[in-house]
Design an enzyme around this catalytic site. Structure first.
Site, PDB file in Angstrom:
ATOM      1  N   ASP A  86       0.867  -1.177   0.000  1.00 49.65           N
ATOM      2  CA  ASP A  86       0.000   0.000   0.000  1.00 49.65           C
ATOM      3  C   ASP A  86       0.907   1.232   0.000  1.00 49.65           C
ATOM      4  OD1 ASP A  86      -2.367   1.320   2.505  1.00 49.65           O
ATOM      5  OD2 ASP A  86      -1.538   2.171   0.664  1.00 49.65           O
ATOM      6  N   GLU A 206      -9.656   3.261  -4.734  1.00 49.51           N
ATOM      7  CA  GLU A 206      -9.215   3.249  -3.329  1.00 49.51           C
ATOM      8  C   GLU A 206     -10.435   3.203  -2.404  1.00 49.51           C
ATOM      9  OE1 GLU A 206      -6.900   6.681  -2.309  1.00 49.51           O
ATOM     10  OE2 GLU A 206      -6.343   5.890  -0.340  1.00 49.51           O
ATOM     11  N   GLY A 235      -7.210   9.795   5.023  1.00 49.17           N
ATOM     12  CA  GLY A 235      -5.799   9.459   4.857  1.00 49.17           C
ATOM     13  C   GLY A 235      -4.935  10.683   5.074  1.00 49.17           C
ATOM     14  N   ALA A 237      -3.243  12.285   2.432  1.00 48.79           N
ATOM     15  CA  ALA A 237      -3.342  13.239   1.324  1.00 48.79           C
ATOM     16  C   ALA A 237      -4.739  13.257   0.719  1.00 48.79           C
ATOM     17  CB  ALA A 237      -2.320  12.870   0.240  1.00 48.79           C
TER      18      ALA A 237
HETATM   19  N1  LIG Z   1      -1.978  10.140  15.056  1.00 46.14           N
HETATM   20  C1  LIG Z   1      -1.474   9.182  14.277  1.00 46.14           C
HETATM   21  N2  LIG Z   1      -1.565   9.328  12.951  1.00 46.14           N
HETATM   22  C2  LIG Z   1      -1.046   8.339  12.199  1.00 46.14           C
HETATM   23  C3  LIG Z   1      -0.447   7.187  12.713  1.00 46.14           C
HETATM   24  N3  LIG Z   1      -0.057   6.410  11.660  1.00 46.14           N
HETATM   25  C4  LIG Z   1      -0.413   7.067  10.536  1.00 46.14           C
HETATM   26  N4  LIG Z   1      -0.987   8.223  10.891  1.00 46.14           N
HETATM   27  C5  LIG Z   1      -1.543   9.268  10.045  1.00 46.14           C
HETATM   28  O1  LIG Z   1      -2.711   8.696   9.486  1.00 46.14           O
HETATM   29  C6  LIG Z   1      -2.792   9.138   8.165  1.00 46.14           C
HETATM   30  C7  LIG Z   1      -2.538   8.025   7.448  1.00 46.14           C
HETATM   31  O2  LIG Z   1      -3.346   7.062   7.168  1.00 46.14           O
HETATM   32  P1  LIG Z   1      -2.646   6.294   6.007  1.00 46.14           P
HETATM   33  O3  LIG Z   1      -3.518   5.239   5.514  1.00 46.14           O
HETATM   34  O4  LIG Z   1      -1.262   5.895   6.413  1.00 46.14           O
HETATM   35  O5  LIG Z   1      -2.589   7.481   4.982  1.00 46.14           O
HETATM   36  P2  LIG Z   1      -1.801   7.338   3.733  1.00 46.14           P
HETATM   37  O6  LIG Z   1      -2.217   6.035   3.126  1.00 46.14           O
HETATM   38  O7  LIG Z   1      -0.357   7.492   4.039  1.00 46.14           O
HETATM   39  O8  LIG Z   1      -2.329   8.569   2.925  1.00 46.14           O
HETATM   40  P3  LIG Z   1      -3.151   8.485   1.609  1.00 46.14           P
HETATM   41  O9  LIG Z   1      -2.137   8.324   0.525  1.00 46.14           O
HETATM   42  O10 LIG Z   1      -3.926   9.757   1.584  1.00 46.14           O
HETATM   43  O11 LIG Z   1      -4.065   7.276   1.753  1.00 46.14           O
HETATM   44  C8  LIG Z   1      -1.661  10.064   7.835  1.00 46.14           C
HETATM   45  O12 LIG Z   1      -2.117  11.390   8.077  1.00 46.14           O
HETATM   46  C9  LIG Z   1      -0.649   9.651   8.882  1.00 46.14           C
HETATM   47  O13 LIG Z   1       0.158  10.760   9.253  1.00 46.14           O
HETATM   48  C10 LIG Z   1      -0.376   7.079  14.130  1.00 46.14           C
HETATM   49  O14 LIG Z   1       0.133   6.109  14.665  1.00 46.14           O
HETATM   50  N5  LIG Z   1      -0.892   8.096  14.872  1.00 46.14           N
HETATM   51 CA   LIG Z   2      -4.289   5.280   2.718  1.00 46.19          CA
END
Ligand SMILES: Nc1nc2c(ncn2[C@@H]2O[C@H](COP(=O)(O)OP(=O)(O)OP(=O)(O)O)[C@@H](O)[C@H]2O)c(=O)[nH]1
Ligand SMILES: [Ca+2]
Length: 453
Positions: A86, A206, A235, A237
């Protein structure tokens, strides 16, 4: 009396004959000398009994161990594997799924031996200026997966990479260069890989994938459409909203999905740039521009950063990796944490472009979203922030407001003392996150504060 006589009698005959001391409670009559013989045969009997019991127990244990080992061996023999990478904006996660096919369907279990995952930061999009650098990160993830899949099964186990919003925000040439390096690593991994299995997936894919996974896990996939669960995903972004809507959905937001003999008409949309990290950076940038163009002393309050946090020298460092290097901040903001002002600033951002709405109603910007119906799961940042504040399911939204008010209004030095293990960049996110969640779910998507769904 009789007892002691009997004992003394025995004593006089021969010490050899002494039976093991058998404690009998008073009133118990020791029977005739044949007891001499009896204790011996009795003893033999009890020895035989003990031996039989031990053998039975040993056999039983052997059988149990054998059946556990053979079932575990069978399970591992029958296990197939699939590997998914991912490619998120905040990090790249690899998931190794072991599954069995039962009556034609994959059956996953997430036990230790059949599921494993590893996350590496920063995400793929941070390598926009150095695509070759991504090979190290992808290689480390692949090596993790190879340790979890039996060597003899590598070739039959597919590996796929699906990148999301972080990569969508890059120019296409940069995306292609990063994918080119990624495909090279996956091609030589030993797994079953095809070029098209590494790609930047669309926002609607997605959203649909998240919906399928949630309903598969909830057991509602294959059931009645209006009994399925919607997904709102925040997420880094992008944010996705996907659910079965009984409203008429314009084609650009509509996806139909057949599962078994049921077809689902889904509304799905991915709000690019409305992921939490990018939205927070956009808000900080708009506050900075406000300050830069103001005639006053150029100090503008930032309501989404707790008071006492020194923004000037720190703002650059605290942006997520793929944004901080843009070098476009000369901070002239003043931290002035205030939940309701942060919420209104976030809401204003979510409503930008509303004037261009060409549908009967737009929830975020000029995008159509039907009224949310049915139950929903709120995932990713909704989860992370809720977990940080320790919120339960009950009155989740109104509790989020209370928690956000407390956190935003708290002095930064006190927050640092209260959360000593948190890095600044992580602790700083929770004032904005709580305000953004309320302005998205309640103020924009219309989820009632006391909504039990
Ligand atoms: N508070 C907190 N935020 C987290 C943690 N792990 C990931 N995040 C945040 O959660 C969000 C991420 O979810 P993800 O699925 O990892 O998002 P992503 O896939 O990187 O982003 P997209 O490409 O938009 O899907 C991001 O804003 C990360 O900074 C955590 O342990 N604590
Ligand atoms: Ca994501």
């Amino acid at each position: 009396m009789q007892q002691s006589n009997a004992r003394s009698r025995l004593k006089s005959k021969s010490d050899v004959m002494d039976p093991p001391e058998v404690q009998t409670s008073p009133g118990h009559h020791r029977s005739s000398p044949s007891t001499v013989a009896k204790p011996k045969s009795k003893r033999t009997k009890s020895i035989i009994f003990v031996i039989v019991a031990c053998v039975t127990i040993a056999l039983g244990l052997f059988f149990v161990c054998y059946s556990i080992l053979s079932s575990r061996r069978n399970r591992s023999v029958s296990l197939r594997y699939s590997v998914i990478i991912d490619g998120g904006s905040s990090g790249t996660r690899i998931h190794v799924f072991g599954y069995r096919i039962e009556s034609g369907k994959p059956v996953f279990d997430f036990g230790e031996e059949s599921y494993g995952s590893l996350k590496l930061s920063p995400g793929l999009s941070a390598y926009g200026d150095n695509p070759e650098g991504v090979s190290e990160s992808v290689t480390e993830l692949v090596e993790f997966a190879k340790k979890r899949v039996p060597k003899g099964k590598l070739k039959k186990s597919d590996i796929r990479l699906m990148a999301t919003a972080g990569m969508r925000l890059l120019q296409v040439p940069a995306q292609e260069q990063i994918l080119h390096v990624t495909r090279r690593v996956l091609r030589s991994s030993g797994f079953d890989f095809r070029e098209e299995w590494a790609s930047v997936i669309s926002g609607s894919d997605e959203g649909v994938y998240a919906w399928v996974v949630a309903n598969h896990a909830l057991g509602s996939l294959g059931g009645e459409p209006l009994k399925t669960t919607g997904i709102v995903e925040l997420g880094g972004a992008s944010a996705q909203v996907t659910f079965v809507s009984s409203e008429l959905v314009p084609s650009e937001f509509s996806r139909s999905l057949d599962y078994g003999n049921v077809s689902y008409n889904l509304y799905t949309h991915s709000f690019l740039d409305f992921g939490q990290d990018v939205a927070h950076e956009k808000l900080s940038e708009s506050l900075h521009n406000l300050a830069a163009n103001s005639t006053g002393e150029g100090i503008v309050p930032d309501p989404c950063t707790p008071k006492g946090y020194i923004l000037e020298t720190n703002l650059q460092k605290d942006l997520p990796g793929f944004l901080a290097d843009k070098g476009k901040f000369t901070a002239t903001l003043e931290a002035a944490g205030n939940f309701s002002e942060c919420r209104s600033a976030a809401f204003a951002m979510l409503q930008e472009g509303k004037g261009k709405c060409t549908y009967k109603h737009c929830s975020i910007g000029s995008i159509f979203t039907p009224n949310l119906q049915g139950s929903f799961l709120a995932t990713e940042n909704f989860f992370h922030t809720s977990k940080f504040f320790g919120l339960g399911e009950k009155d989740w939204l109104s509790e989020m407001i209370l928690a956000g008010n407390r956190f935003c209004g708290e002095d930064w030095s006190k927050l640092k003392l209260k959360y000593p293990t948190f890095k600044d960049e992580n602790l700083l996110r929770y004032c904005f996150s709580s305000a953004y969640i309320i302005s998205m779910l309640h103020d924009s998507l219309g989820v009632a504060l006391d909504d039990e769904r």
